[in-house]
Design a protein around this motif. Structure first.
Motif, mmCIF file in Angstrom:
data_model
loop_
_atom_site.group_PDB
_atom_site.id
_atom_site.type_symbol
_atom_site.label_atom_id
_atom_site.label_comp_id
_atom_site.label_asym_id
_atom_site.label_seq_id
_atom_site.Cartn_x
_atom_site.Cartn_y
_atom_site.Cartn_z
ATOM 1 N N ASN A 130 2.052 -5.279 -3.409
ATOM 2 C CA ASN A 130 1.994 -6.738 -3.075
ATOM 3 C C ASN A 130 1.139 -7.757 -3.943
ATOM 4 O O ASN A 130 1.101 -8.680 -3.783
ATOM 5 N N GLY A 131 0.318 -7.018 -4.876
ATOM 6 C CA GLY A 131 -0.679 -7.900 -5.834
ATOM 7 C C GLY A 131 -1.775 -7.907 -5.421
ATOM 8 O O GLY A 131 -2.553 -8.876 -5.954
ATOM 9 N N THR A 132 -1.975 -7.752 -3.955
ATOM 10 C CA THR A 132 -3.297 -7.908 -3.363
ATOM 11 C C THR A 132 -4.030 -6.699 -2.905
ATOM 12 O O THR A 132 -5.240 -6.585 -3.247
ATOM 13 N N ASP A 133 -3.330 -6.161 -2.187
ATOM 14 C CA ASP A 133 -3.945 -4.738 -1.573
ATOM 15 C C ASP A 133 -3.775 -3.918 -2.623
ATOM 16 O O ASP A 133 -3.176 -3.865 -3.603
ATOM 17 N N TYR A 134 -4.263 -2.494 -2.213
ATOM 18 C CA TYR A 134 -4.028 -1.499 -2.899
ATOM 19 C C TYR A 134 -2.444 -0.880 -2.908
ATOM 20 O O TYR A 134 -1.777 -1.190 -1.916
ATOM 21 N N GLU A 135 -2.105 -0.379 -3.995
ATOM 22 C CA GLU A 135 -0.611 0.337 -4.130
ATOM 23 C C GLU A 135 -0.596 1.660 -3.206
ATOM 24 O O GLU A 135 -1.680 2.275 -3.020
ATOM 25 N N ILE A 136 0.548 1.803 -2.621
ATOM 26 C CA ILE A 136 0.795 2.933 -1.840
ATOM 27 C C ILE A 136 1.985 3.721 -1.995
ATOM 28 O O ILE A 136 2.749 3.070 -2.711
ATOM 29 N N ASP A 168 1.139 -4.260 8.342
ATOM 30 C CA ASP A 168 1.449 -2.899 8.389
ATOM 31 C C ASP A 168 2.862 -2.559 7.629
ATOM 32 O O ASP A 168 3.511 -3.445 7.366
ATOM 33 N N ILE A 169 2.998 -1.113 7.572
ATOM 34 C CA ILE A 169 4.348 -0.656 6.968
ATOM 35 C C ILE A 169 4.839 0.407 7.927
ATOM 36 O O ILE A 169 3.953 0.930 8.666
ATOM 37 N N LEU A 187 3.897 3.549 9.029
ATOM 38 C CA LEU A 187 3.360 4.398 7.721
ATOM 39 C C LEU A 187 2.048 3.818 7.166
ATOM 40 O O LEU A 187 1.850 4.449 6.017
ATOM 41 N N THR A 188 1.616 3.013 7.822
ATOM 42 C CA THR A 188 0.125 2.448 7.309
ATOM 43 C C THR A 188 -0.982 3.416 6.863
ATOM 44 O O THR A 188 -1.048 4.327 7.846
ATOM 45 N N PRO A 189 -1.398 3.642 5.716
ATOM 46 C CA PRO A 189 -2.525 4.442 5.617
ATOM 47 C C PRO A 189 -3.623 4.356 6.505
ATOM 48 O O PRO A 189 -3.967 3.456 7.313
ATOM 49 N N THR A 190 -4.207 5.746 6.579
ATOM 50 C CA THR A 190 -5.065 6.024 7.748
ATOM 51 C C THR A 190 -6.390 6.503 7.331
ATOM 52 O O THR A 190 -6.370 7.088 6.326
ATOM 53 N N TYR A 191 -7.384 6.564 8.069
ATOM 54 C CA TYR A 191 -8.664 7.339 8.065
ATOM 55 C C TYR A 191 -8.999 7.839 9.107
ATOM 56 O O TYR A 191 -8.976 7.440 10.271
ATOM 57 N N THR A 192 -9.054 9.334 9.342
ATOM 58 C CA THR A 192 -9.327 10.251 10.345
ATOM 59 C C THR A 192 -10.405 11.094 10.450
ATOM 60 O O THR A 192 -10.377 12.083 11.505
ATOM 61 N N THR A 193 -11.148 11.046 9.473
ATOM 62 C CA THR A 193 -12.324 12.222 9.080
ATOM 63 C C THR A 193 -13.464 12.027 10.361
ATOM 64 O O THR A 193 -13.811 11.003 10.584
ATOM 65 N N GLY A 194 -13.834 13.197 11.104
ATOM 66 C CA GLY A 194 -14.825 13.123 11.787
ATOM 67 C C GLY A 194 -14.243 13.019 13.361
ATOM 68 O O GLY A 194 -13.112 12.794 13.563
ATOM 69 N N THR A 195 -15.218 12.898 14.041
ATOM 70 C CA THR A 195 -14.874 12.426 15.459
ATOM 71 C C THR A 195 -15.728 11.245 16.121
ATOM 72 O O THR A 195 -16.482 10.778 15.328
#
Length: 218
Positions: A207-213, A86-87, A100-108
Motif C-alpha cells: 500500500n506504499g506505507t506499510d511493509y509488503e506482504i 487488516d487483511i 490473514l494479517t501478519p502475526t507474532y507468536t513467539t514465547g508465552t
C-alpha cells in the motif's frame, strides 16, 4: 453498445462511467453484485447484508484471487478483503472472514484479571509489536476471539493494554499479536501475482506505507 452502470469505489462514492463489460470478476461465486456500505459487504439489490460481521476499518481492497497450482488438483479461489488495519479472506465453509494479517507468536504470556499489564516470557516485543496492534490468547483464527488493543510496548517482555484484561488470571499461555497496518483511507492496496518455484503461485500486496506482504494460499 457498452452499457454504463454505477460502480462503487472504496470511499463509498459512485463512479457511473465504467462499462459493465470492463468490470473485473472481483468476487467469489457467492458474492457477485455486492458492494461495501458502512464497512460491511452487502448485496446491491436491496442492500441486504452479505456477511453479518464487522470488519476492522474502512475497506480499501476486495478481489477474487486464484491459486491454480500449489500442489492441488483443482483451482482454489478466495475473496480477499483489506481494511485500513487488516487483511481477510472469506471462509465459505463458515461464512466468516478469517484474518490473514501478519502475526507474532513467539514465547508465552501471563495475564491478570482487571490488569492492563501483559507479561511475556521469551518474547521480543520491542521489535515485533507496536501501539495499535492487537493481542489475544490462542491462535489467530481460533473460536470466540477476544482481542485487546495494545496501548504501549514497554519492552521486550511487557505490554500495556488500552482496556483491562477481563478474562481469568493465567500464566504460560500461548498468544497471538495481530500486527495491524498503519495506512490511512487513501493508502489503497495493490497486488501482483508471481510464480515461485518453491511456493507455487504467490500474491504480493503493498500500500506504499506499510511493509509488503505475500500470501501463498496456505
Amino acid at each position: 453498445m457498452l452499457k454504463q452502470i454505477g460502480v462503487f469505489s472504496p470511499t463509498g462514492t459512485e463512479n457511473p462511467k465504467t462499462p459493465a463489460q470492463f468490470l473485473n470478476q472481483a468476487y467469489s461465486a457467492l458474492s457477485e453484485n455486492c458492494q461495501f456500505i458502512d464497512e460491511m459487504l452487502q448485496n446491491r439489490l436491496g442492500n441486504e447484508v452479505f456477511i453479518d460481521q464487522e470488519l476492522s476499518g474502512a475497506v480499501l481492497f476486495q478481489k477474487q484471487l486464484d491459486f491454480p497450482d500449489n500442489g492441488v488438483l483443482t483451482e482454489r479461489r478466495f475473496l480477499v478483503v483489506i481494511t485500513t488495519k487488516d487483511i481477510y479472506y472469506l471462509d465459505t465453509g463458515t461464512d466468516t472472514f478469517k484474518y490473514l494479517t501478519p502475526t507474532y507468536t513467539t514465547g508465552t504470556i501471563a495475564v491478570t484479571q482487571t490488569s492492563k499489564t501483559v507479561t511475556g516470557t521469551d518474547t521480543l516485543w520491542a521489535a515485533n509489536a507496536k501501539a495499535g496492534d492487537y493481542i489475544r490468547l490462542g491462535a489467530l483464527n481460533a473460536a470466540t476471539p477476544v482481542w485487546y488493543e495494545i496501548d504501549e510496548v514497554v519492552g521486550n517482555t511487557e505490554i500495556t493494554l488500552v482496556t483491562a484484561y477481563a478474562g481469568d488470571t493465567a500464566s504460560s499461555q500461548t498468544y497471538t499479536i495481530r500486527k495491524t497496518f498503519t495506512g490511512g483511507r487513501t493508502d489503497y492496496w495493490r497486488y501482483i501475482r508471481i510464480p515461485d518455484k518453491n511456493l507455487g503461485t504467490v500474491y504480493v500486496f503493498a500500500n506504499g506505507t506499510d511493509y509488503e506482504i505475500y500470501w501463498d494460499g496456505d
